[in-house]
Design an enzyme around this catalytic site. Structure first.
Site, PDB file in Angstrom:
ATOM      1  N   LYS A   1       0.829  -1.061   0.099  1.00 31.25           N
ATOM      2  CA  LYS A   1       0.000  -0.123   0.123  1.00 31.25           C
ATOM      3  C   LYS A   1       1.001   1.158  -0.117  1.00 31.25           C
ATOM      4  O   LYS A   1       1.688   1.359   0.912  1.00 31.25           O
ATOM      5  CB  LYS A   1      -1.026   0.042   1.292  1.00 31.25           C
TER       6      LYS A   1
ATOM      7  N   SER B   1     -10.148   5.314  -4.539  1.00 37.04           N
ATOM      8  CA  SER B   1     -11.104   6.526  -4.720  1.00 37.04           C
ATOM      9  C   SER B   1     -10.904   7.520  -5.639  1.00 37.04           C
ATOM     10  O   SER B   1     -11.656   7.962  -6.636  1.00 37.04           O
ATOM     11  CB  SER B   1     -11.568   7.176  -3.290  1.00 37.04           C
TER      12      SER B   1
ATOM     13  N   LYS C   1      -2.331  -1.411  -3.793  1.00 37.05           N
ATOM     14  CA  LYS C   1      -2.965  -0.326  -3.566  1.00 37.05           C
ATOM     15  C   LYS C   1      -2.245   0.997  -3.712  1.00 37.05           C
ATOM     16  O   LYS C   1      -1.218   0.958  -3.060  1.00 37.05           O
ATOM     17  CB  LYS C   1      -3.880  -0.340  -2.434  1.00 37.05           C
TER      18      LYS C   1
END
Ligand code: PBG
Length: 339
Positions: free
Chosen positions: A203, A284, A258
């Site tokens: 991440k 998002s 991510k």
């Protein structure tokens, strides 16, 4: 990698031949996307919080009851797993994130409601403190320092609260060292051996989380602070592989990269290197970019969504976490994807 000589040369070889008809394009299509590959990420809100998200006007924060209704739709479309993200009132956020242990809190309540209504729909919960902290960090903070081991202990308890409520998959998104192993041990010691862990293994400290933080209200909590002392540097790939290796060794059943699109190379390398179930999170900011461009009339939203989702599969992802799972599944049903 050079292509073998045997592939031959123009004009004997004309790669456009098989692109001529839809049926032959379908026959030579190398990658397929099904609703079964999609994990739907959703925001669930406390009643007092408004449903609208300024930076993600296409989607809503759902109340528990609204989400149960929407979940039926997703399930009917063939989506197998929901990823829940809580939007907690500021007054319940604190330095020590104690709301994350409330078994009557928003996520446990939502999990119970969903499991009761749809026992065969998988439910994944996010394990991190940012939704519950007044400072917006994923860990506990002392004198500006994000505490690792203390945070991990709390995350393990947080995971047990979700497990007891009926979560099927625990998904630590905090990037503390050693959390997968400690969560695995905690789950096993409470007889939750069957509960899976999907770790946010690689991440990155990304600007593409902006709309998510807007949705949670965590950006205003975070202020000018950043997460670079625990999330990965976008410049690094080898370090990402080490993160993934460590999470697998600690017992992660599935690993995630991510954000998604800017890190397709990482998705491909993780899959090639480890051959474990690998997922990409279309975050998002990626979703918001597609939405805005479509609103401006610069591209078609559904086609843009499908193209990005198929590219994750092509890169080697087994599945994709996306805010667009329902939209994509509807699109696939109307226009079945080749193969
Ligand atoms: C927090 C968390 C974040 C996301 C998922 N879990 C944001 C962050 O790390 O600040 C981002 C998801 C998205 O942008 O869609 N632990």
């Amino acid at each position: 990698m050079s292509l073998p000589q045997i592939l031959g040369q123009f004009p004997t070889v004309r790669l456009r031949r098989t692109r001529r008809y839809e049926w032959s394009r379908n026959l030579v299509s190398e990658t397929a996307l099904s609703p079964k590959d999609l994990i739907w990420s959703v925001f669930v809100r406390e009643e007092s919080i408004s449903p609208e998200i300024t930076s993600m006007p296409r989607i809503k924060r759902y109340s528990v009851q609204e989400l149960v209704k929407e979940a039926h739709k997703a399930h009917d479309l063939g989506i197998g797993l929901l990823a829940l993200f809580p939007v907690i009132e500021n007054k319940r956020k604190s330095e020590d994130a104690k709301e994350c242990l409330n078994d009557q809190g928003l996520i446990p309540t939502t999990v119970r409601a969903l499991k009761q209504a749809l026992p065969n729909l998988g439910i994944m919960t996010d394990v991190a403190l940012d939704a519950y902290t007044s400072h917006g960090h994923d860990g506990l903070v002392t004198n500006g320092e994000i505490l690792n081991d203390e945070t991990v202990k709390l995350l393990a308890k947080h995971a047990i609260v979700h497990a007891k409520a009926g979560a099927d998959v625990i998904s630590p998104s905090d990037m503390m060292d050693g959390r997968v192993g400690v969560i695995r041990q905690a789950l096993d010691s409470e007889n939750f051996e069957h509960i899976q862990i999907m770790s946010y293994a690689a991440k990155y400290a990304s600007v593409f989380y902006g709309p998510f933080r807007d949705a949670l209200g965590s950006q205003s909590c975070l202020g000018k602070s950043h997460k670079k002392s625990y999330q990965l540097d976008p410049a690094n790939a080898n370090e990402a592989l080490r993160e993934v290796a460590q999470d697998i060794a600690e017992g992660a059943d599935m690993v995630m990269v991510k954000p998604g699109l800017p890190y397709l190379d990482i998705v491909a390398r993780v899959k090639d290197t480890f051959k474990v179930p690998t997922f990409a999170f279309q975050v998002s900011g990626e979703y918001a970019m597609l939405d805005l461009a479509a609103k401006a009339g610069w591209l078609d939203f559904n086609q843009g969504l499908m193209e990005t989702l198929i590219s994750f599969k092509r890169a080697g992802a087994d599945g994709i976490i996306t805010y667009g799972a329902v939209e994509a599944a509807q699109f696939i049903q109307k226009e079945p994807i080749k193969k």
